[in-house]
Write an enzyme that holds these catalytic residues in place. Structure first.
Site, PDB file in Angstrom:
ATOM      1  N   TYR A  59       0.469  11.626  -9.218  1.00 45.78           N
ATOM      2  CA  TYR A  59       1.213  12.890  -9.273  1.00 45.78           C
ATOM      3  C   TYR A  59       2.694  12.640  -8.976  1.00 45.78           C
ATOM      4  O   TYR A  59       3.566  13.151  -9.674  1.00 45.78           O
ATOM      5  CB  TYR A  59       0.618  13.837  -8.240  1.00 45.78           C
ATOM      6  CG  TYR A  59       1.253  15.195  -8.153  1.00 45.78           C
ATOM      7  CD1 TYR A  59       2.041  15.535  -7.050  1.00 45.78           C
ATOM      8  CD2 TYR A  59       1.049  16.155  -9.134  1.00 45.78           C
ATOM      9  CE1 TYR A  59       2.609  16.798  -6.943  1.00 45.78           C
ATOM     10  CE2 TYR A  59       1.607  17.422  -9.014  1.00 45.78           C
ATOM     11  CZ  TYR A  59       2.383  17.729  -7.923  1.00 45.78           C
ATOM     12  OH  TYR A  59       2.940  18.984  -7.820  1.00 45.78           O
ATOM     13  N   ARG A  93      -7.020  28.201 -20.986  1.00 41.83           N
ATOM     14  CA  ARG A  93      -8.272  28.969 -20.961  1.00 41.83           C
ATOM     15  C   ARG A  93      -7.972  30.474 -20.988  1.00 41.83           C
ATOM     16  O   ARG A  93      -6.872  30.891 -20.654  1.00 41.83           O
ATOM     17  CB  ARG A  93      -9.057  28.636 -19.664  1.00 41.83           C
ATOM     18  CG  ARG A  93      -8.279  28.914 -18.396  1.00 41.83           C
ATOM     19  CD  ARG A  93      -8.946  28.337 -17.150  1.00 41.83           C
ATOM     20  NE  ARG A  93      -8.037  28.377 -16.007  1.00 41.83           N
ATOM     21  CZ  ARG A  93      -7.826  29.453 -15.248  1.00 41.83           C
ATOM     22  NH1 ARG A  93      -8.444  30.585 -15.539  1.00 41.83           N
ATOM     23  NH2 ARG A  93      -6.977  29.405 -14.236  1.00 41.83           N
TER      24      ARG A  93
HETATM   25  C1  VAH Z   1       0.011  19.730  -4.316  1.00 42.37           C
HETATM   26  N1  VAH Z   1       0.603  22.086  -4.040  1.00 42.37           N
HETATM   27  O1  VAH Z   1      -0.470  19.783  -3.212  1.00 42.37           O
HETATM   28  C2  VAH Z   1       0.954  20.859  -4.748  1.00 42.37           C
HETATM   29  C3  VAH Z   1       2.378  20.496  -4.412  1.00 42.37           C
HETATM   30  C4  VAH Z   1       3.888  19.717  -2.591  1.00 42.37           C
HETATM   31  C5  VAH Z   1       2.522  20.070  -2.951  1.00 42.37           C
HETATM   32  O2  VAH Z   1       2.873  19.533  -5.256  1.00 42.37           O
HETATM   33  O3  VAH Z   1      -0.209  18.827  -5.081  1.00 42.37           O
END
Ligand code: VAH
Length: 316
Positions: free
Chosen positions: A139, A34
């Site tokens: 993640y 963006r």
């Molecule tokens: C999160 N700030 O909270 C990032 C990071 C270790 C935390 O990967 O996903």
């Protein structure tokens, strides 16, 4: 020439400024999906780039004759947990596109991993550099796969890939988006604004944290390190402190004595936080490339509150 993806993000917006100071404004090409009025879109080359667009990434890297890629564009843990398939496509699709550009143009490569690359079966205290990694979040799956993919590009294609497992990063320039550790940033903003904060992470939940200046120095030191000294390459454990919400509140009260910390636990982000280590061991980083930190919780809190007060007085 350095190409940075996700340059408008929490790490990118500060790393771009710092790299332009060190390597020259015209030598750091900032890209993000963006536009924005952030100074980095004016202080040097800025290009719109969706990292899932492999051809556009290659064209930009080629056009600017890039020799280093800092790949930061990604969805963080809480957002990724809410939109797992979008997270897989962006986090893994973007990473493989960036690695392919690095392979084709012979670039040095950096991408962050995270304490999120560990899971519930990982030893929780002083988590070792080499240990079990069975994360239970999308993640975390992305981060473990990313670490392995970066190692693969090193072994298979001799791409000089390097990376760091970051803890929660605390900063006052660009608020993070969609992280689990973001409470540790919000608490400072709210302390200034309201003298109180309601934490979505439960009392007593320990996670590793680091102040952004130390994170930026760690990236620069690792990228400049002598490759022959590196036994590991991607995903060095790095940390500055292991804290729980009460620790931060105690440090804030040294400056704002009446600061009040309340709790309203968010089960989703609490589950993510509890699946991560309480504290990780950064010995490998210290031994292989001289990792060190300047900011402990006291020094970080003093600086955060001072800088946020300045920011508030600027915007009124
Ligand atoms: C999160 N700030 O909270 C990032 C990071 C270790 C935390 O990967 O996903």
């Amino acid at each position: 020439k350095i190409l940075i993806t996700g340059a408008l993000g929490q790490i990118g917006s500060e790393l771009t400024v710092k790299m332009r100071e060190i390597y020259g404004e015209q030598n750091v090409i900032a890209t993000d999906i963006r536009q924005s009025d952030h100074e980095i879109t004016q202080s040097g080359p800025f290009e719109l780039l969706d990292v899932t667009d492999a051809k556009k990434m290659f064209d930009i890297a080629k056009r600017y004759d890039v020799d280093t890629i800092i790949h930061l564009a990604a969805l963080l843990s809480a957002t990724a947990e809410a939109k797992p398939l979008i997270a897989w496509n962006l986090n893994m699709g973007g990473l493989v596109n960036a690695l392919e550009v690095a392979r084709e143009l012979r670039c040095q490569f950096f991408t962050p991993s995270s304490i999120g690359a560990f899971g519930p079966t990982t030893p929780k205290d002083h988590t070792p550099q080499d240990t079990i990694q069975r994360p239970t979040t999308m993640y975390g799956v992305n981060k473990v796969a990313g670490e392995l993919l970066c190692d693969y590009y090193y072994y298979k294609f001799a791409v000089d890939t390097r990376g760091l497992r970051f803890p929660g990063l605390i900063s006052y320039v660009t608020p993070p988006g969609g992280g689990t550790t973001d409470y540790a940033v919000e608490i400072y903003y709210e302390a200034i604004k309201k003298g109180a904060y309601t934490s979505y992470i439960a009392k007593g939940t320990y996670m590793d944290m680091m102040y952004m200046p130390d994170a930026l120095n760690a990236i620069l030191t690792l990228m400049e390190a002598d490759a022959s000294k590196l036994k590991h390459r991607n995903a060095f454990n790095v940390t500055a402190m292991s804290v729980e919400p009460e620790d931060i509140a105690k440090a804030i009260r040294k400056h704002i004595p009446e600061f009040k910390l309340n709790y309203e636990v968010d089960p989703v982000r609490q589950r993510i936080a509890e699946s991560w280590p309480n504290s990780i061991d950064a010995t490998a980083a210290k031994e292989e490339w001289g990792f060190k930190v300047e900011y402990d919780i006291e020094k970080m809190t003093k600086d955060m509150l001072m800088k946020l007060k300045q920011k508030k007085s600027l915007v009124g």
